[in-house]
Design an enzyme around this catalytic site. Structure first.
Site, PDB file in Angstrom:
ATOM      1  CB  THR A   1      -6.230  -7.729  -0.084  1.00  0.00           C
ATOM      2  OG1 THR A   1      -7.436  -8.511   0.706  1.00  0.00           O
ATOM      3  CG2 THR A   1      -7.075  -6.310  -0.461  1.00  0.00           C
TER       4      THR A   1
ATOM      5  CE1 TYR B   1      -5.155  -5.142   2.331  1.00  0.00           C
ATOM      6  CE2 TYR B   1      -5.137  -4.951   4.737  1.00  0.00           C
ATOM      7  CZ  TYR B   1      -5.731  -4.680   3.288  1.00  0.00           C
ATOM      8  OH  TYR B   1      -6.765  -4.091   3.196  1.00  0.00           O
TER       9      TYR B   1
ATOM     10  CB  SER C   1      -7.580  -8.496   8.737  1.00  0.00           C
ATOM     11  OG  SER C   1      -6.548  -7.109   8.276  1.00  0.00           O
TER      12      SER C   1
ATOM     13  CE  LYS D   1     -11.855  -8.276   0.647  1.00  0.00           C
ATOM     14  NZ  LYS D   1     -11.239  -6.881   0.789  1.00  0.00           N
TER      15      LYS D   1
ATOM     16  CG  HIS E   1     -10.908  -2.581   0.143  1.00  0.00           C
ATOM     17  ND1 HIS E   1      -9.761  -3.228   0.011  1.00  0.00           N
ATOM     18  CD2 HIS E   1     -10.915  -2.300   1.348  1.00  0.00           C
ATOM     19  CE1 HIS E   1      -9.075  -3.395   1.094  1.00  0.00           C
ATOM     20  NE2 HIS E   1      -9.619  -2.745   1.999  1.00  0.00           N
TER      21      HIS E   1
END
Ligand SMILES: Cc1cc2nc3c(=O)[nH]c(=O)nc-3n(C[C@H](O)[C@H](O)[C@H](O)COP(=O)(O)O)c2cc1C
Length: 388
Positions: free
Chosen positions: A175, A149, A127, A252, A276
């Protein structure tokens, strides 16, 4: 079925008391053990969904409603779980879902989960909000994909991508379902914030941030991500990203087939059908319910884009169900944090080993030699038994 009068046995099909079992034998056995070990507010952060948690519950209900029609006399014996994901060999069609701040549940955090993924031969998706530096995660030595992100500053996005390239990541997963964080009421009620020793290790200002302050009536994580994330992204941003990275690109957080087609047109190598884990729009469709239309839409445009799925995968049988509905593979989230919380890398390894064993059995029982064969299985998907 009712138990015999006077019997103390639970009715057939009733949940067993999982904590009384000596060794975990399925992923769910780790859940109660993890819950017993973690502080209540950390447990809520992991387990919770947004709003009334209807989408969180729908993810499981939708999986349970998928009934596979196994093939017989297929002559293939014990199945092989090996496959290819984004062109690379994998031990099974599974990747570890990107999950923020893994040091919340175990001091080894991302390093332990990445080691477990390496040993199982599956990709580990790191992440943006990892609590360990990306270079150290990649140095564990397995297949690492980087989850992006989109930060407010384009220059910061560029720096993260350069960091991922330098670390040797094999794919970028962007994402797209977090313009703002979903309202996770458990975290709001708990006024959840990060402990001082858990930081966003890959962000310039991650060391001490809003995420560490207790904010009355709010989740500090939500306030922090709202400060960080760009809320107004469009398809031109995805096109910019496609032009910026040579690595395979995974998008995603898609539930509508029209968005899947747009992602394919923008050059995505894979999409992840995902809500999610029920943590963003409450009331959004279960991922597994949205999957078949997305597979059809991607096939219809003649694309080789892979369709992955996450949200609610809890067993090898669920992986089989997703494959039968046309997915190339799945991401697994919370169960890996349960394993990590219970016993660090060993616990996470055990979760992945149980998943692989269960998938191998499920494939074998369905008459499939390998995951690719599972994509030819037929399924019934509702109580009327309509053939899909
Ligand atoms: C604690 C936690 C943290 C998460 N952090 C991220 C993240 O940083 N980036 C992201 O794209 N998804 C994140 N997710 C979502 C997961 O990648 C994944 O979509 C979801 O957990 C899959 O559902 P499952 O937990 O039911 O398997 C997170 C999920 C959880 C439970």
């Amino acid at each position: 079925m009712r138990p015999f009068p006077g019997s103390t046995a639970p009715p057939v099909g009733a949940a067993c008391d999982r904590s009384s079992v000596a060794e975990p034998v399925c992923l769910a056995d780790f859940e109660s053990r993890a819950r017993a070990r973690l502080p209540a507010n950390v447990w809520d952060y992991i387990a919770g969904g947004s709003g009334d948690e209807t989408t969180l519950a729908a993810n499981r209900a939708a999986f349970d409603a998928v009934a596979v029609l196994p093939r017989v006399l297929a002559g293939c014996g014990v199945a092989d779980t090996g496959c290819r994901l984004l062109g690379a060999e994998a031990g099974m069609p599974v990747a570890v879902a990107p999950m923020a701040y893994q040091r919340l549940v175990h001091p080894d955090g991302e390093l332990a989960l990445a080691a477990a993924a390496r040993d199982a031969g599956v990709p580990y998706v790191a992440s943006t909000l990892s609590s360990v530096a990306l270079a150290d995660i990649a140095a564990v030595g397995g297949v690492t994909w980087f989850q992006l992100y989109w930060l407010r500053q384009r220059s910061a996005v560029d720096e993260l991508l350069a960091m991922a390239e330098q670390a040797g990541c094999q794919a970028i997963m962007v994402t797209v379902d977090v313009p703002v964080l979903g309202r996770r009421l458990r975290d709001v009620r708990n006024e959840f914030s990060l402990p001082a020793d858990v930081v966003a290790a890959n962000l310039a200002a991650g060391g001490k941030s809003t995420a560490h302050s207790v904010i009355g009536g709010a989740s500090a994580i939500a306030v922090h991500t709202d400060e960080l994330f760009a809320p107004r992204l469009g398809w031109s941003d995805l096109e910019w990203l496609r032009a910026r990275v040579d690595l395979p690109l995974v998008v995603k957080g898609i539930l509508d087939p029209r968005d899947a087609v747009r992602a394919v047109e923008a050059g995505a190598d894979a999409v992840v059908v995902s809500n999610h884990g029920g943590r963003q729009l409450d009331g959004a469709a279960a991922s597994v319910a949205a999957l078949p239309a997305i597979v059809d839409a991607v096939d219809a445009v003649g694309s080789s884009c892979e369709v992955l799925l996450d949200s609610g995968v809890r067993s090898g049988v669920d992986v089989l169900r997703a494959l039968a509905l046309g997915a190339s593979g799945v991401l697994v989230g919370r169960p890996l944090l349960w394993g990590l919380a219970v016993d660090g890398a060993r616990g996470a390894r055990r979760v992945l080993a149980l998943l692989a064993d269960d998938l191998r059995d499920a494939l074998t029982l369905a008459g499939c030699a390998d995951p690719a064969a599972a994509r030819t299985l037929a399924v019934l998907r509702n109580e009327r038994g309509t053939r899909q």
